[in-house]
Design an enzyme around this catalytic site. Structure first.
Site, PDB file in Angstrom:
ATOM      1  N   CYS A  98      30.010 -45.132  34.994  1.00  0.00           N
ATOM      2  CA  CYS A  98      28.837 -46.006  35.064  1.00  0.00           C
ATOM      3  C   CYS A  98      29.343 -47.401  34.691  1.00  0.00           C
ATOM      4  O   CYS A  98      30.200 -47.539  33.828  1.00  0.00           O
ATOM      5  CB  CYS A  98      27.804 -45.516  34.048  1.00  0.00           C
ATOM      6  N   ASN A 202      18.008 -46.195  33.961  1.00  0.00           N
ATOM      7  CA  ASN A 202      18.378 -47.558  33.545  1.00  0.00           C
ATOM      8  C   ASN A 202      19.267 -48.277  34.560  1.00  0.00           C
ATOM      9  O   ASN A 202      19.787 -49.349  34.278  1.00  0.00           O
ATOM     10  CB  ASN A 202      19.027 -47.530  32.148  1.00  0.00           C
ATOM     11  N   GLU A 206      19.957 -56.645  39.987  1.00  0.00           N
ATOM     12  CA  GLU A 206      19.234 -57.844  39.527  1.00  0.00           C
ATOM     13  C   GLU A 206      19.778 -59.114  40.152  1.00  0.00           C
ATOM     14  O   GLU A 206      20.994 -59.277  40.298  1.00  0.00           O
ATOM     15  CB  GLU A 206      19.353 -57.990  37.995  1.00  0.00           C
ATOM     16  N   HIS A 234      23.996 -52.331  38.239  1.00  0.00           N
ATOM     17  CA  HIS A 234      24.356 -51.374  37.183  1.00  0.00           C
ATOM     18  C   HIS A 234      24.132 -49.969  37.729  1.00  0.00           C
ATOM     19  O   HIS A 234      22.994 -49.584  37.993  1.00  0.00           O
ATOM     20  CB  HIS A 234      23.468 -51.604  35.946  1.00  0.00           C
ATOM     21  N   ASN A 325      32.055 -45.956  31.105  1.00  0.00           N
ATOM     22  CA  ASN A 325      32.203 -44.537  30.731  1.00  0.00           C
ATOM     23  C   ASN A 325      33.483 -44.002  31.366  1.00  0.00           C
ATOM     24  O   ASN A 325      33.456 -43.505  32.499  1.00  0.00           O
ATOM     25  CB  ASN A 325      31.029 -43.703  31.273  1.00  0.00           C
ATOM     26  N   GLY A 374      21.505 -56.043  30.266  1.00  0.00           N
ATOM     27  CA  GLY A 374      20.341 -56.088  29.377  1.00  0.00           C
ATOM     28  C   GLY A 374      19.186 -55.318  29.987  1.00  0.00           C
ATOM     29  O   GLY A 374      19.379 -54.265  30.584  1.00  0.00           O
ATOM     30  N   SER A 380      21.113 -60.659  30.187  1.00  0.00           N
ATOM     31  CA  SER A 380      22.412 -60.002  30.241  1.00  0.00           C
ATOM     32  C   SER A 380      23.438 -61.050  29.826  1.00  0.00           C
ATOM     33  O   SER A 380      23.127 -62.248  29.810  1.00  0.00           O
ATOM     34  CB  SER A 380      22.716 -59.522  31.660  1.00  0.00           C
ATOM     35  N   HIS A 399      28.642 -52.488  25.462  1.00  0.00           N
ATOM     36  CA  HIS A 399      28.291 -52.325  26.881  1.00  0.00           C
ATOM     37  C   HIS A 399      26.857 -52.692  27.222  1.00  0.00           C
ATOM     38  O   HIS A 399      26.549 -52.947  28.375  1.00  0.00           O
ATOM     39  CB  HIS A 399      28.597 -50.904  27.354  1.00  0.00           C
ATOM     40  N   LYS A 475      14.400 -51.695  40.748  1.00  0.00           N
ATOM     41  CA  LYS A 475      14.546 -50.552  39.841  1.00  0.00           C
ATOM     42  C   LYS A 475      14.578 -49.264  40.642  1.00  0.00           C
ATOM     43  O   LYS A 475      13.815 -49.099  41.589  1.00  0.00           O
ATOM     44  CB  LYS A 475      13.349 -50.476  38.898  1.00  0.00           C
TER      45      LYS A 475
END
Lengths: 476, 140
Positions: A98, A202, A206, A234, A325, A374, A380, A399, A475
């Site tokens: 991720c 999450n 953006e 993300h 990760n 963020g 962020s 992170h 999202k």
């Protein structure tokens, strides 16, 4: 967290001396208020990680550390295969690789404003997001294996993006040592329709404005200027990575028992690096890293297509792509001795300092960009690796924000529609198919990322370069 | 009379799921509904298409993880949500007939994917009052 078991080394560094079967100390980086706010279990988990065979130097927690499965999120642990070191699926996490990727658009806030709603719609239309969404890229079994071996490099060869993108991705877009044969049939099936999808929870896409510059020289090298517009993604390795983690967590529970490794917690399941299960996991986990890199590369291509529908001729080069990760084999100096170590970073970003040979030549003088995500309503950050970072926690930094409220609590407190309207009032456009998803991801459900970034900066893990604020958020 | 029910319990990062019933099979059925409810409201999901699944594991707890991971896998690869569960839990063996339908974002308003089922807080047990409980934490 009760600070009594800790000794304070500086304003932002705290040590837990070895106790019980801990082989090395625990080291936590945070200021006092952050540490007091951390849950007690972080300390237990840091101590548990310190008991694992072959751990080197210390078991570390970043300023955004919180409870995770086995290893805390925001945990860093390096293991030496020569000393019987282990690899742990729980030390990498369920969403393998991720990470965050940021593109530069060259647009200014003034140029964006009139086309913002159109761009939001184009991105939402182009980028598959949310539960059950499917990608447009379908791979047959042979192509899937090529993707797992090649990562973003494979994606660029297929026409998703340009070769220059690869300079701006960790490991030049391809994690070596991937072994697609160690990825189960179930894991591969979960990826069949998920290439080029954002996911949910999450994960986000953006459009952001560079609101503040803290380090003008580094910002200039990164191509960032105040009022400039960037786009960040993300997401991770999608269903394939989740299934790899699931498969090997189970195998490692048996492996740990058969190698006589006592586990204080079943989620710490691990296997010696030099064992059939350890080697198989490394091969599969690296393949999942490549899956994440290829996925973010395809998403980048889709974002560029969307951008071109509203503004022709924009090439939107990559600033950088970081994964938070992972477990990677890296060269480090410990007690004056050069070692090759398997560094687990779970909810922690690699942060290479100036001059490091693995940083792209154009950025080498200032250090690697460290991208910190963020929430859709706050900010962020972009940080840079520091010269001292290698000597602190194997060149690692924080992170993101981390939740302060459960999903259940968040849906009781907010309604999706109300969150979207409130953000629209502040000029932030949300595009989603799920109001409930937005409620669960409401900005108030997360901790304040700026305090985490301040502590990371003060500790010298990475230094602040720029603050970004969201203008559009797609999202999942 | 033990009433079958499911619930979510709060967890800092993720979500805990719990099924309760008069039998082990009922508890497994209820925790399956609890998992579904993390993704979408089960009342919005019509039980249209059936699917049969069999799982094996060395003990009840591992069987619960095995089964819920299988459910996550079926939801993910079939792009379906399930709302009716007919589950039989035997010795180291589970047989399930489940019914659901294809995910429709407008209709189901799915909030989040379940990435994986974890061993955290994992329990399959019977209370002194006779009630069976099956629970664990999900990574979302």
């Amino acid at each position: 967290m009760d600070l009594n078991p800790l000794s304070r080394v500086s304003e932002t560094e705290w040590h837990l001396e070895p106790r019980g079967s801990m082989r090395v100390p625990g080291v936590l980086f945070a200021d006092e208020p952050l540490l007091r706010g951390m849950d007690e279990k972080v300390l237990d988990q840091i101590a548990n990680v310190a008991t694992l065979p072959g751990i080197v130097k210390a078991s570390f927690a970043m300023p955004d550390a919180h409870w995770g499965y086995g290893f805390p999120i925001g945990g860093v642990g390096a293991f030496d295969a020569e000393q019987g070191g282990v690899v742990s699926a729980g030390g990498v996490g369920f969403d393998i690789s991720c990470g965050v990727r940021t593109m530069l658009t060259g647009l200014t806030r003034e140029e964006l404003d009139p086309i913002k709603p159109k761009l939001a719609d184009a991105l939402f239309h182009k980028v598959p997001a949310g539960v059950g969404s499917t990608g447009h890229v379908r791979l047959n079994p042979a192509q899937l294996d090529e993707m797992l071996a090649g990562g973003a490099r494979w994606a660029v060869q297929q026409g998703y993006g340009v070769p220059d993108d690869l300079d701006r991705i960790e490991n030049r877009g391809c994690m070596a040592g991937a072994d697609p044969a160690q990825v189960s049939g179930h894991a591969k099936q979960r990826q069949e329709e998920e290439m080029g999808t954002l996911g949910s929870g999450n994960h986000y896409l953006e459009v952001q404005e560079v609101r503040e510059i803290f380090d003008p020289k580094t910002a200039a090298a990164y191509g960032l200027r105040e009022g400039g517009i960037v786009i960040s993604i993300h997401c991770g390795s999608r269903g394939l990575g989740h299934q790899v983690a699931t498969d090997y967590s189970k195998k490692m529970v048996s492996a740990a028992a058969s190698y006589g490794i006592p586990l204080p917690d079943r989620e710490l399941a691990c296997a010696p690096i030099r064992s059939p299960v350890g080697e198989a996991y490394l091969g599969a986990m690296r393949a999942a890293i490549n899956c994440a890199l290829a996925n973010r590369q395809i998403l980048t291509h889709l974002v560029r297509q969307a951008l071109n529908t509203v503004r022709k001729g924009l090439d939107a080069p990559l600033l950088y792509d970081v994964s938070h990760n992972t477990c990677r084999l890296e060269n480090h100096v410990v007690d004056g001795r050069k070692s090759k170590l398997f560094v687990h970073r779970k909810g922690a970003t690699c942060a290479l300092g100036p001059g490091h040979p693995d940083v792209a030549p154009a950025l080498r003088d200032v250090g690697q960009p460290v991208l910190i995500g963020g929430t859709m309503g706050t900010a962020s950050y972009i940080l840079a690796g520091t010269p001292e970072s290698a000597g602190l926690a194997f060149a690692s930094a924080c992170h993101g924000a981390g939740r302060q409220m459960s999903r259940t609590q968040a849906t009781k407190q907010w309604q999706g529609r109300q969150v979207i309207d409130e953000l629209a009032g502040r000029g932030i456009l949300i595009r989603t198919r799920s109001y409930r998803g937005v409620a669960e991801e409401a900005p108030g459900a997360y901790k304040d990322v700026s305090t985490v970034v301040e502590a990371t900066h003060a500790a010298g893990l990475a230094r602040k370069v720029a603050k970004l604020v969201p203008l559009v958020c797609v999202k999942g | 009379m033990i009433e079958k029910r499911w619930e979510h319990y709060p967890h800092p990062a993720d979500v805990g799921v719990r099924g309760i019933g008069a039998t082990k099979s009922d508890a497994f059925e209820q925790v399956s509904l609890a998992l579904t409810a993390v993704v979408a409201n089960p009342e919005t999901i019509e039980a249209l298409e059936p699917l049969e699944v069999t799982c094996e594991a060395e003990n009840d707890e591992m069987l619960l993880v095995e089964w819920l991971n299988r459910l996550v896998y079926e939801m993910s690869t079939r792009r379906m949500l399930f709302s009716r569960f007919d589950i039989y839990v035997g010795d180291k063996l589970l047989k399930a007939r489940i019914w659901g339908e294809a995910i429709d974002p407008e209709k189901h308003q799915p909030a989040v994917e379940v990435k994986a089922v974890t061993y955290h807080d994992l329990a399959v047990k019977q209370s002194p009052g006779g009630e069976w409980l099956a629970q664990c934490v999900l990574d979302v």
